[in-house]
Design a protein around this motif. Structure first.
Motif, PDB file in Angstrom:
ATOM      1  N   GLU A  97      50.542 -65.102 -41.212  1.00 32.96           N
ATOM      2  CA  GLU A  97      50.517 -63.908 -40.301  1.00 32.96           C
ATOM      3  C   GLU A  97      51.452 -62.979 -40.364  1.00 32.96           C
ATOM      4  O   GLU A  97      51.409 -61.697 -40.186  1.00 32.96           O
ATOM      5  CB  GLU A  97      50.066 -64.791 -38.921  1.00 32.96           C
ATOM      6  N   TRP A  98      52.942 -63.704 -40.419  1.00 30.38           N
ATOM      7  CA  TRP A  98      54.135 -62.845 -40.189  1.00 30.38           C
ATOM      8  C   TRP A  98      53.978 -61.871 -41.284  1.00 30.38           C
ATOM      9  O   TRP A  98      54.344 -60.542 -41.198  1.00 30.38           O
ATOM     10  CB  TRP A  98      55.147 -63.744 -40.709  1.00 30.38           C
ATOM     11  N   LEU A  99      53.486 -62.299 -42.710  1.00 28.81           N
ATOM     12  CA  LEU A  99      53.613 -61.307 -43.566  1.00 28.81           C
ATOM     13  C   LEU A  99      52.633 -60.168 -43.575  1.00 28.81           C
ATOM     14  O   LEU A  99      52.887 -59.245 -44.344  1.00 28.81           O
ATOM     15  CB  LEU A  99      53.190 -62.163 -45.055  1.00 28.81           C
ATOM     16  N   GLN A 100      51.694 -60.049 -42.822  1.00 25.76           N
ATOM     17  CA  GLN A 100      50.907 -59.223 -42.721  1.00 25.76           C
ATOM     18  C   GLN A 100      50.762 -58.532 -41.018  1.00 25.76           C
ATOM     19  O   GLN A 100      50.200 -57.702 -40.888  1.00 25.76           O
ATOM     20  CB  GLN A 100      49.366 -59.224 -43.146  1.00 25.76           C
ATOM     21  N   SER A 101      52.004 -58.675 -40.444  1.00 25.71           N
ATOM     22  CA  SER A 101      52.090 -58.421 -39.067  1.00 25.71           C
ATOM     23  C   SER A 101      51.813 -56.649 -39.120  1.00 25.71           C
ATOM     24  O   SER A 101      52.642 -56.132 -39.827  1.00 25.71           O
ATOM     25  CB  SER A 101      53.421 -58.812 -38.416  1.00 25.71           C
ATOM     26  N   PRO A 102      51.149 -56.384 -38.169  1.00 27.58           N
ATOM     27  CA  PRO A 102      51.134 -54.732 -37.886  1.00 27.58           C
ATOM     28  C   PRO A 102      52.333 -54.085 -37.374  1.00 27.58           C
ATOM     29  O   PRO A 102      52.450 -52.799 -37.301  1.00 27.58           O
ATOM     30  CB  PRO A 102      49.919 -54.722 -36.922  1.00 27.58           C
ATOM     31  N   ILE A 103      53.299 -55.031 -36.924  1.00 33.90           N
ATOM     32  CA  ILE A 103      54.668 -54.580 -36.367  1.00 33.90           C
ATOM     33  C   ILE A 103      55.853 -55.095 -36.951  1.00 33.90           C
ATOM     34  O   ILE A 103      56.479 -56.039 -36.669  1.00 33.90           O
ATOM     35  CB  ILE A 103      54.697 -54.846 -34.948  1.00 33.90           C
ATOM     36  N   PRO A 104      56.233 -54.640 -38.326  1.00 36.40           N
ATOM     37  CA  PRO A 104      57.130 -54.984 -38.936  1.00 36.40           C
ATOM     38  C   PRO A 104      58.633 -54.336 -38.430  1.00 36.40           C
ATOM     39  O   PRO A 104      58.663 -53.286 -37.814  1.00 36.40           O
ATOM     40  CB  PRO A 104      57.042 -54.662 -40.497  1.00 36.40           C
ATOM     41  N   TYR A 105      59.563 -55.066 -38.335  1.00 36.91           N
ATOM     42  CA  TYR A 105      60.788 -54.590 -37.899  1.00 36.91           C
ATOM     43  C   TYR A 105      61.929 -54.219 -39.038  1.00 36.91           C
ATOM     44  O   TYR A 105      62.551 -53.316 -39.030  1.00 36.91           O
ATOM     45  CB  TYR A 105      61.514 -55.542 -36.956  1.00 36.91           C
ATOM     46  N   LEU A 106      61.851 -55.156 -39.841  1.00 34.79           N
ATOM     47  CA  LEU A 106      62.636 -54.917 -40.920  1.00 34.79           C
ATOM     48  C   LEU A 106      62.043 -55.368 -42.343  1.00 34.79           C
ATOM     49  O   LEU A 106      61.560 -56.603 -42.377  1.00 34.79           O
ATOM     50  CB  LEU A 106      63.949 -55.651 -40.661  1.00 34.79           C
ATOM     51  N   GLU A 107      62.274 -55.038 -43.488  1.00 35.64           N
ATOM     52  CA  GLU A 107      62.097 -55.591 -44.694  1.00 35.64           C
ATOM     53  C   GLU A 107      62.736 -54.891 -45.650  1.00 35.64           C
ATOM     54  O   GLU A 107      62.940 -53.808 -46.041  1.00 35.64           O
ATOM     55  CB  GLU A 107      60.560 -55.261 -45.279  1.00 35.64           C
ATOM     56  N   GLN A 108      63.734 -55.519 -46.414  1.00 32.62           N
ATOM     57  CA  GLN A 108      64.514 -55.339 -47.308  1.00 32.62           C
ATOM     58  C   GLN A 108      64.910 -56.202 -48.603  1.00 32.62           C
ATOM     59  O   GLN A 108      64.461 -57.526 -48.288  1.00 32.62           O
ATOM     60  CB  GLN A 108      66.140 -55.249 -46.914  1.00 32.62           C
ATOM     61  N   TYR A 109      64.975 -55.744 -49.415  1.00 36.66           N
ATOM     62  CA  TYR A 109      64.996 -56.411 -51.005  1.00 36.66           C
ATOM     63  C   TYR A 109      63.349 -56.563 -51.274  1.00 36.66           C
ATOM     64  O   TYR A 109      62.456 -56.357 -50.376  1.00 36.66           O
ATOM     65  CB  TYR A 109      65.713 -57.779 -50.910  1.00 36.66           C
ATOM     66  N   GLY A 110      63.382 -57.091 -52.390  1.00 40.16           N
ATOM     67  CA  GLY A 110      61.899 -57.040 -52.953  1.00 40.16           C
ATOM     68  C   GLY A 110      60.985 -58.370 -52.910  1.00 40.16           C
ATOM     69  O   GLY A 110      59.843 -58.542 -53.079  1.00 40.16           O
ATOM     70  N   VAL A 111      61.854 -59.400 -52.043  1.00 40.82           N
ATOM     71  CA  VAL A 111      61.297 -60.735 -52.020  1.00 40.82           C
ATOM     72  C   VAL A 111      59.842 -60.760 -51.216  1.00 40.82           C
ATOM     73  O   VAL A 111      58.946 -61.607 -51.603  1.00 40.82           O
ATOM     74  CB  VAL A 111      62.365 -61.764 -51.754  1.00 40.82           C
TER      75      VAL A 111
END
Length: 260
Positions: A97-111
């Motif tokens: 669920e986290w991975l497809q959350s409609p409210i992301p706050y941060l995503e950095q790097y490619g992992v």
């Protein structure tokens, strides 16, 4: 109280500095992401982080979560990448669920995106259905019995029941957003009208407490819970194991974040 994205970003930066980690991904995971927050709902921020390479080169077991007490409406904690990947192998629904959350706050790097690409291969319909079924049964029996019920708890039973339906019909991880589940899984009917009326009241900030039970929803939930108790036993067991790919992904993340 409302928290701004800037305040959440600042908290994530503070965690990175204090803990000596890099946050790879952070998102909203609770009722705000599901689409039915209360006026006083906490911000449920969850994150995945990675430590320097030497931290993992040890014979000792170490704490692989970062947790803080709830303060100023902020409930924030995270999992180490190694822990997250081991749970990902087991088709852990909260992580998915986290991975497809409609409210992301941060995503950095490619992992994080690399993990998402493996999701269809590791997703286990049976274990995920059992997860949502357990959630639905617990809340239904605790909060929705009798003539007067805690009306807001309907959301916490409807959402996992509709998630079971999504898994049965589509064989994939259900979306987080409650309204999407309703629109896709519930045909036009009195049931749908009652659900959408509740959702409209919730979005308007009306506090939903003890009220007479909504018979059409109760009957639907009781019927569906009984149905999925039997269906879960016959559904596909698990996705494919991707252990080699996950190992490579972990090592690549260490190199990308910290260098050789």
């Amino acid at each position: 109280m409302t928290l701004t994205r800037k305040q959440i970003d600042s908290e994530l930066k503070r965690i990175e500095l204090e803990e000596g980690v890099r946050v790879l991904y952070a998102c909203e995971s609770g009722s705000r992401a599901w689409g039915f927050p209360s006026k006083d709902s906490d911000y449920d921020v969850r994150f995945i982080y990675i430590r320097p390479t030497d931290w993992y080169l040890s014979i000792f077991e170490k704490r692989d979560v970062i947790e803080y007490p709830i303060s100023d409406m902020l409930d924030i904690n995270g999992w180490d990448l190694k822990k997250a990947l081991n749970l990902f192998r087991k088709s852990n629904p909260p992580l998915m669920e986290w991975l497809q959350s409609p409210i992301p706050y941060l995503e950095q790097y490619g992992v994080t995106e690399q993990i998402r690409q493996l999701l269809p291969l590791t997703f286990s319909p049976r274990s995920s259905m059992y997860h949502y079924l357990h959630m639905a049964k617990g809340n239904f029996h605790e909060y929705l019995q009798g003539e007067y019920v805690k009306i807001k708890k309907y959301f916490y039973v409807l959402r996992p029941v509709l998630a079971c339906q999504w898994i049965e019909e589509r064989g994939s991880m259900p979306p987080m957003a409650f309204e999407q589940l309703v629109q896709d899984m519930v045909p036009d009917s009195l049931l749908k009208q009652e659900i959408m009326t509740l959702l409209t009241r919730k979005k308007a900030g009306i506090e939903l407490d003890l009220e007479p039970k909504i018979t059409v929803i109760n009957e639907f939930l009781e019927r569906q819970i009984a149905y999925y108790e039997e269906t879960a036993k016959q559904i596909a067991v698990a996705g494919e194991q991707q252990d080699a790919a996950i190992d490579i992904l972990f090592r690549d993340a260490l190199k990308e974040v910290w260098g050789s």
